[in-house]
Design a protein around this motif. Sequence first.
Motif, PDB file in Angstrom:
ATOM      1  N   ILE A 268       0.810  -1.219   0.000  1.00 35.37           N
ATOM      2  CA  ILE A 268       0.000   0.000   0.000  1.00 35.37           C
ATOM      3  C   ILE A 268       0.846   1.273   0.000  1.00 35.37           C
ATOM      4  CG2 ILE A 268      -1.715   1.331   1.281  1.00 35.37           C
ATOM      5  CD1 ILE A 268      -2.877  -1.265   2.312  1.00 35.37           C
ATOM      6  N   GLU A 269       1.895   1.291   0.823  1.00 33.16           N
ATOM      7  CA  GLU A 269       2.690   2.510   0.983  1.00 33.16           C
ATOM      8  C   GLU A 269       3.280   2.988  -0.349  1.00 33.16           C
ATOM      9  OE1 GLU A 269       2.989   4.316   3.600  1.00 33.16           O
ATOM     10  OE2 GLU A 269       2.011   3.004   5.057  1.00 33.16           O
TER      11      GLU A 269
ATOM     12  N   TYR B 285      -3.693   0.840   8.271  1.00 26.64           N
ATOM     13  CA  TYR B 285      -4.587   0.842   7.128  1.00 26.64           C
ATOM     14  C   TYR B 285      -5.560   2.008   7.180  1.00 26.64           C
ATOM     15  CZ  TYR B 285      -2.872  -3.848   6.087  1.00 26.64           C
ATOM     16  OH  TYR B 285      -2.074  -4.923   5.778  1.00 26.64           O
ATOM     17  N   GLY B 286      -6.356   2.132   6.117  1.00 28.04           N
ATOM     18  CA  GLY B 286      -7.341   3.193   6.029  1.00 28.04           C
ATOM     19  C   GLY B 286      -6.848   4.329   5.156  1.00 28.04           C
ATOM     20  N   PRO B 287      -7.706   5.309   4.890  1.00 27.64           N
ATOM     21  CA  PRO B 287      -7.315   6.431   4.030  1.00 27.64           C
ATOM     22  C   PRO B 287      -6.173   7.258   4.613  1.00 27.64           C
ATOM     23  CG  PRO B 287      -9.437   6.851   5.117  1.00 27.64           C
ATOM     24  CD  PRO B 287      -9.103   5.411   5.343  1.00 27.64           C
ATOM     25  N   LEU B 288      -6.076   7.285   5.933  1.00 28.94           N
ATOM     26  CA  LEU B 288      -4.989   8.016   6.589  1.00 28.94           C
ATOM     27  C   LEU B 288      -4.520   7.230   7.806  1.00 28.94           C
ATOM     28  CD1 LEU B 288      -3.317  10.611   6.500  1.00 28.94           C
ATOM     29  CD2 LEU B 288      -4.988  11.663   8.029  1.00 28.94           C
TER      30      LEU B 288
ATOM     31  N   LEU C  39      -2.788   5.910  11.081  1.00 24.61           N
ATOM     32  CA  LEU C  39      -2.329   6.688  12.232  1.00 24.61           C
ATOM     33  C   LEU C  39      -0.816   6.863  12.243  1.00 24.61           C
ATOM     34  CD1 LEU C  39      -4.583   5.214  15.070  1.00 24.61           C
ATOM     35  CD2 LEU C  39      -4.800   7.438  13.954  1.00 24.61           C
ATOM     36  N   LYS C  40      -0.100   5.870  11.717  1.00 20.55           N
ATOM     37  CA  LYS C  40       1.371   5.958  11.744  1.00 20.55           C
ATOM     38  C   LYS C  40       1.885   7.086  10.860  1.00 20.55           C
ATOM     39  CE  LYS C  40       2.275   2.638   8.015  1.00 20.55           C
ATOM     40  NZ  LYS C  40       2.967   1.378   7.654  1.00 20.55           N
ATOM     41  N   ASN C  41       1.031   7.576   9.939  1.00 19.20           N
ATOM     42  CA  ASN C  41       1.428   8.673   9.059  1.00 19.20           C
ATOM     43  C   ASN C  41       1.010  10.033   9.600  1.00 19.20           C
ATOM     44  OD1 ASN C  41       2.384   6.706   7.364  1.00 19.20           O
ATOM     45  ND2 ASN C  41       0.707   6.846   5.901  1.00 19.20           N
ATOM     46  N   THR C  42       0.467  10.055  10.827  1.00 13.89           N
ATOM     47  CA  THR C  42      -0.018  11.303  11.412  1.00 13.89           C
ATOM     48  C   THR C  42       0.687  11.578  12.743  1.00 13.89           C
ATOM     49  OG1 THR C  42      -1.798  10.351  12.768  1.00 13.89           O
ATOM     50  CG2 THR C  42      -2.281  10.717  10.432  1.00 13.89           C
ATOM     51  N   CYS C  43       0.332  12.701  13.344  1.00 14.54           N
ATOM     52  CA  CYS C  43       0.912  13.058  14.652  1.00 14.54           C
ATOM     53  C   CYS C  43       0.299  12.251  15.776  1.00 14.54           C
ATOM     54  CB  CYS C  43       0.729  14.548  14.916  1.00 14.54           C
ATOM     55  SG  CYS C  43      -0.999  15.077  14.947  1.00 14.54           S
TER      56      CYS C  43
END
Length: 312
Positions: free
Chosen positions: A67-68, A134-137, A139-143
């Motif tokens: 996915i990434e 997973y998902g549209p955003l 959590l690991k890609n956010t603050c």
Amino acid sequence: MLLYLKDFVELRTKVASIIPLMYTIVVYLFLSGTDNFNIGITIIFIISMLCLDMATTALNHLAGFTIEKEISMYDQELLQRMNRLGITHKFNKAVIIILLTCGIILGLVIVLNSNIFVLLIGMLCVLVALLYSYGPLPLKNTCLGEVASGVTLGALVPLAYLFSQDSQMFIETLNFEVLIMNIPAVITWAFILIIPVMVVANIMLANNICDVHKDSQSGRRTLPILFGKQISLLLWMLGYVIVYIDVIGLVLFQKLPTLALLALLTVPIVLRNTRRFISKPVKSQTFKYAVFNLQIILLSIGLAVLIDIILN
């Protein structure tokens, strides 16, 4: 094959989940005594937690493979080994399904021998794990990545264990009309679990600090990207300050034994590790110090509490 599997589930990193749980078990024994301690449920809980933790890690790597937008160096190495060994994504999915199945079955055994709260907290942990990768955003890609990892491994998993041992620890009365909480117990354990929450969150924070350049290029919005590396490093140091202040406060209010103050002897070591990481936040060289700090802080407190239990 076995070496690949070990790295696919990152077996070496499971100290970040097993040590906070062991810390929780020892403190629970100190506060509640050994009379009602269920060692069978404890063993099953540890195995179930490890299975689900490994499955979550494997899911994270599977997402990285498929996915990434930008594959991490670690996942690139795993992909290369997969190709050399002839391993397919179908095999990876089978490993994840087996781990999830074992973890869920053992978790249901715990629920059947304890209460519904263990199931509810377990479902919340699984939901956070899925949203993490997973998902549209993710959590690991956010603050929120640090918060998600710290709260899940440092608080939710220990809470599930506590409910598996004593269903009335936090809830004295529960029916359709009345809910009476044991407020002193809730406050006590909130402060006790601040310690594992902070040291686990600091591992994730250190990881994101090291990856600022790469993450910014891939469009991630992690905490170090939003607030900058310097502020993130200050937050990283502040996390350890909070931990030691919390230990002193818990001893003063007799929620930890006086021997737990021996954990303060680890301050010079944690300070040295902190300086090394701050001076050169490079994953391949200094990220390990965040893991070392978790180990030495929780193990020193846990051993001190265990010694007090044995002596008394």
